[in-house]
Motif scaffolding. Structure first.
Motif, short mmCIF file in Angstrom:
data_model
loop_
_atom_site.label_atom_id
_atom_site.label_comp_id
_atom_site.label_asym_id
_atom_site.label_seq_id
_atom_site.Cartn_x
_atom_site.Cartn_y
_atom_site.Cartn_z
N THR B 45 0.83 -1.21 0.00
CA THR B 45 0.00 0.00 0.00
C THR B 45 0.86 1.25 0.00
O THR B 45 0.55 2.23 -0.68
CB THR B 45 -0.95 -0.01 1.22
OG1 THR B 45 -1.78 -1.16 1.13
CG2 THR B 45 -1.80 1.24 1.26
N GLN B 85 -7.49 0.32 -0.69
CA GLN B 85 -7.72 -0.92 0.05
C GLN B 85 -8.99 -0.82 0.90
O GLN B 85 -9.72 -1.79 1.05
CB GLN B 85 -6.50 -1.17 0.94
CG GLN B 85 -6.48 -2.50 1.64
CD GLN B 85 -5.13 -2.79 2.28
OE1 GLN B 85 -4.17 -2.02 2.16
NE2 GLN B 85 -5.02 -3.91 2.96
N ASP B 161 -5.68 -1.87 -4.98
CA ASP B 161 -5.05 -2.32 -3.74
C ASP B 161 -5.94 -3.34 -3.03
O ASP B 161 -6.93 -2.97 -2.40
CB ASP B 161 -4.77 -1.10 -2.84
CG ASP B 161 -3.77 -1.41 -1.73
OD1 ASP B 161 -3.38 -2.59 -1.60
OD2 ASP B 161 -3.39 -0.48 -1.01
N GLU B 162 -5.60 -4.58 -3.16
CA GLU B 162 -6.35 -5.69 -2.56
C GLU B 162 -7.86 -5.55 -2.77
O GLU B 162 -8.62 -5.46 -1.80
CB GLU B 162 -6.03 -5.80 -1.06
CG GLU B 162 -4.52 -5.86 -0.84
CD GLU B 162 -4.13 -6.66 0.38
OE1 GLU B 162 -4.93 -7.49 0.83
OE2 GLU B 162 -3.00 -6.46 0.86
MG LIG Z 1 -2.05 -2.68 2.04
#
Ligand SMILES: [Mg+2]
Ligand SMILES: Nc1ncnc2c1ncn2[C@@H]1O[C@H](COP(=O)(O)OP(=O)(O)OP(=O)(O)O)[C@@H](O)[C@H]1O
Lengths: 402, 315
Positions: B45, B85, B161-162
């Motif tokens: 991140t 995220q 992000d994820e």
């Molecule tokens: Mg992360």
């Protein structure tokens, strides 16, 4: 200065969020209104004439007749009940423990001094806890004394004139007769003083006194909501998303703060409007002055909110600091009681707050008939105060999550 | 070979004493899906935050389409799309209200904005639920809107992000489909995850991250080669001090392409593990080695990660 278009989109988004938030409306309008109404109604007898009455405890040591004439004159008022008292009873009141609101002590040489044209003294003891009856009784005694003095003067003039026409008569006898005759006139045929509000002036309304103070306090709570909203955006990541979008930081913050300002102006205007239309709150003689005070107070409050968001690391912290400072400022700055009743050093201290400056201006307009130009100093101080908060807030606010 | 759209050179990011990103360099080619694979706290991140101009690097440089993320952040912001995220949406607003707002931030408006919102909602298959409030959506639906909000302006470079955290397998499939569609429309994608299956499935190039560093990078094939081609026979042998020359002897057996010794473990790559197993066991027995554990597998990133870092990807 042309504001960026996206600033308005940010503000409009917040309008949409607020519009859907019933809790926000509750705390912005409903709660303040309830508090204002309850406090105004509860305190109205304290400020208002209404049904004034009181029992006056009288200790008359006067050996002559003037003392009794004075008592009769006071007793002639419809709300006054006279209770003759022993010496010890008036002593109790003097010591502050009595069920009577006030007591009057007439000295033994009262008549003699009055008739000799010397100054004499009446003693009044007031119960400090009686906020309406004691001042009322005192007022009635003063007005009787004033009338009595006028009678005295009239009698003296009459005696002088009588002696001019008939020097043979003894001066002392004429004077005594004249005073006695005049005194009798005083109570039997008093000049009726009918008190009523002067034309144009309105009767004092507790909403005039209470609405501004609480409106300013709840305005500050409103901007605290705004500060929390800003920190919430940071926590949730929506602020981060805006930071990596093609919009400037100033447009993001400007849009959000513009919205807080607009909401603040709406809130205080609505509170005043309800006060005015539903409870006949006075709005003063200068609409422009009131509008200026509302605008500049809302501006300063908004800036204060930004400063809160800047100094607090988390939303919870902003809430804690905010509630504490708002309650302190409201107490110190005259939102809960008028600053005229607090000691002067507390008044000075109070003027460190937004509330005091805002209320000086707003109450000046509403209660003291001030006009637009009179409140410019207060508006100026507030504007400077707000500008300082804004500059520090912008400098200190952290856009990134910690 | 395609031109690279993203370059990162020696990126470092320190938070006080903690070094979250510790000298990361990579390039991403136009039109590819590039994956960051790494466990919690690897620095994925943070790296994405630097590329997206959210954070300034402590040192190092990065460019996107030739624009510096530090010096020309405004230009970079126009061409990137970030799907963070966390669910960065306004929970009390509806799906379409959220999208409209973010669309306006990217200079969309009027009919094109409405059209784009519809396209994106259809892409993430939530057009039917456009008027539902975000806080009444399931986790997977929120994720899909969260992703949609980063796509409105047709970014040239999309950072994900994820995007599948906390999502059920079905929603995950949806999201994968969407990612392929976006890639096919010409967008370059950076995808981070700590699920090796996702990265294996989606990414053309992969960087494995741990403790702020890239420990290995390349195509899936290149990475798996680090473990050997074909199958892997992993043996735990005792006593730990095994005879000298054992590796050479094992390496000479049928199908075996390479042998590596890691303390008490023997990693044997083979064209055909099944056929290699018997001869290998025989050699070990002949040399007096006890086999306490045996595993046969085809190479995967999970194993590679363990191999590279000595720990599991997910702990
Ligand atoms: Mg992360
Ligand atoms: N703002 C910050 N302040 C201090 N430390 C931070 C900050 N952001 C990240 N870190 C630290 O940097 C390291 C890397 O974090 P990062 O979020 O980049 O990891 P990640 O690979 O994305 O992990 P995850 O898979 O859990 O999302 C962590 O140790 C984290 O605690």
């Amino acid at each position: 200065m042309r504001l960026p278009r996206k600033l308005w989109f940010v503000a409009a988004k917040d309008v949409l969020i607020i519009a859907k938030d019933r809790g926000a409306w509750m705390s912005l309008l409903v709660t303040p209104l309830l508090v204002i109404v309850v406090v105004s109604l509860a305190l109205s007898p304290v400020y208002k004439g209404g049904t004034l009455h009181g029992t006056l405890l009288v200790t008359n040591h006067d050996t002559g007749s003037v003392g009794q004439q004075l008592v009769d004159a006071v007793a002639a008022n419809p709300g006054v009940t006279i209770q003759a008292a022993s010496n010890s009873e008036s002593e109790t009141l003097k010591q502050g423990s009595s069920t009577y609101a006030a007591s009057l002590v007439i000295p033994a040489d009262f008549s003699a001094k009055v008739q000799a044209g010397q100054s004499s003294q009446l003693q009044i003891y007031e119960d400090p806890n009686s906020t309406t009856s004691a001042p009322y009784l005192k007022g009635m005694i003063n007005s009787a004394v004033n009338r009595f003095s006028a009678v005295e003067v009239a009698a003296k003039v009459a005696v002088t004139e009588a002696l001019k026409q008939n020097p043979a008569a003894g001066a002392g006898a004429v004077a005594a007769d004249a005073t006695a005759a005049a005194g009798a006139q005083m109570s039997s045929q008093p000049i009726q003083v009918v008190s009523q509000p002067a034309a144009g002036a309105k009767e004092l309304n507790t909403f005039d006194i209470e609405t501004p103070g609480f409106a300013v306090m709840f305005l500050l709570f409103g901007v605290l909501n705004g500060a929390e909203g800003l920190l919430e955006e940071r926590d949730r990541g929506t602020l981060g998303r805006l930071l990596v979008a093609p919009i400037s930081k100033s447009a993001i913050l400007g849009g959000k703060q513009f919205m807080v300002l607009a909401l603040s102006i709406t809130q205080i205007t609505l509170l005043f409007a309800v006060g005015h239309f539903a409870f006949s709150m006075n709005t003063g003689n200068s609409r422009a002055g009131l509008a200026l005070m509302v605008a500049v107070t809302a501006f300063t409050a908004t800036a204060f909110g930004l400063l809160l968001a800047a100094v607090a690391r988390t939303r919870r912290q902003a809430q804690a600091i905010g509630i504490l400072t708002i309650l302190l400022m409201s107490a110190l700055g005259g939102s809960w009681w008028p600053l005229d009743i607090v000691p002067s050093f507390m008044q000075t201290l109070g003027h460190l707050t937004i509330n005091a400056w805002a209320l000086d201006g707003i109450k000046g307009l509403i209660l003291h008939g001030k006009d637009f130009y009179d409140i410019l100093p207060q508006a100026g101080v507030l504007f400077a105060y707000g500008s300082a908060c804004f500059l520090i807030g912008i400098k200190m606010f952290k856009f990134q999550k910690a | 070979m395609a031109d690279s759209i993203v370059t990162a050179e020696n990126l470092v990011k320190r938070f006080d004493k903690l070094t979250a990103v510790d000298g990361v360099s990579f390039t991403i080619d136009e039109g590819e899906i590039f994956g960051f694979l790494g466990p919690n706290g690897a620095g994925k991140t943070t790296t994405i935050s630097i590329l997206s101009t959210y954070l300034e690097p402590t040192s190092g440089t990065a460019t996107i389409d030739g624009f510096s993320v530090t010096g020309e952040a405004a230009r970079v912001r126009e061409i990137i799309g970030l799907v963070p995220q966390e669910i960065a949406l306004y929970p009390t607003l509806t799906a379409i209200e959220n999208l409209r707002f973010y669309g306006r931030m990217y200079n969309l408006g009027g009919a094109p904005l409405e059209r784009r919102c519809r396209e994106v909602l259809e892409l993430v298959e939530l057009w039917d639920r456009r008027d539902g409030r975000i806080d009444q959506f399931s986790g997977g639906m929120k994720r899909r809107i969260n992703m949609g909000a980063g796509l409105l302006h047709h970014p040239r470079f999309l950072l994900l992000d994820e995007p599948t955290v906390g999502v059920d397998p079905q929603s995950r499939e949806h999201i994968f489909d969407t990612i392929f569609k976006i890639r096919d429309s010409g967008t370059t994608i950076l995808y981070t995850s700590h699920y090796m299956e996702e990265v294996e499935l989606l990414c053309d190039n992969i960087a494995i991250m741990d403790k702020g560093r890239i420990v290995a990078a390349g195509t899936l094939k290149e990475l798996l080669k680090l473990l050997g081609e074909g199958g892997v026979i992993e043996l735990e042998i005792s006593p730990p001090g095994c005879p000298v020359g054992l590796e050479e002897q094992v390496g000479a057996q049928t199908g075996v392409t390479s042998v590596r010794r890691e303390e008490d473990r023997l990693l044997i790559s083979s064209d055909n593990s099944a056929r290699s197993l018997a001869p290998v066991m025989k050699v070990l027995e002949g040399r007096g080695c006890q086999v306490s554990n045996l595993e046969l597998y085809t190479p995967n990133l999970e194993k590679l990660f363990i191999h590279l870092t000595g720990k599991e990807l997910r702990e």
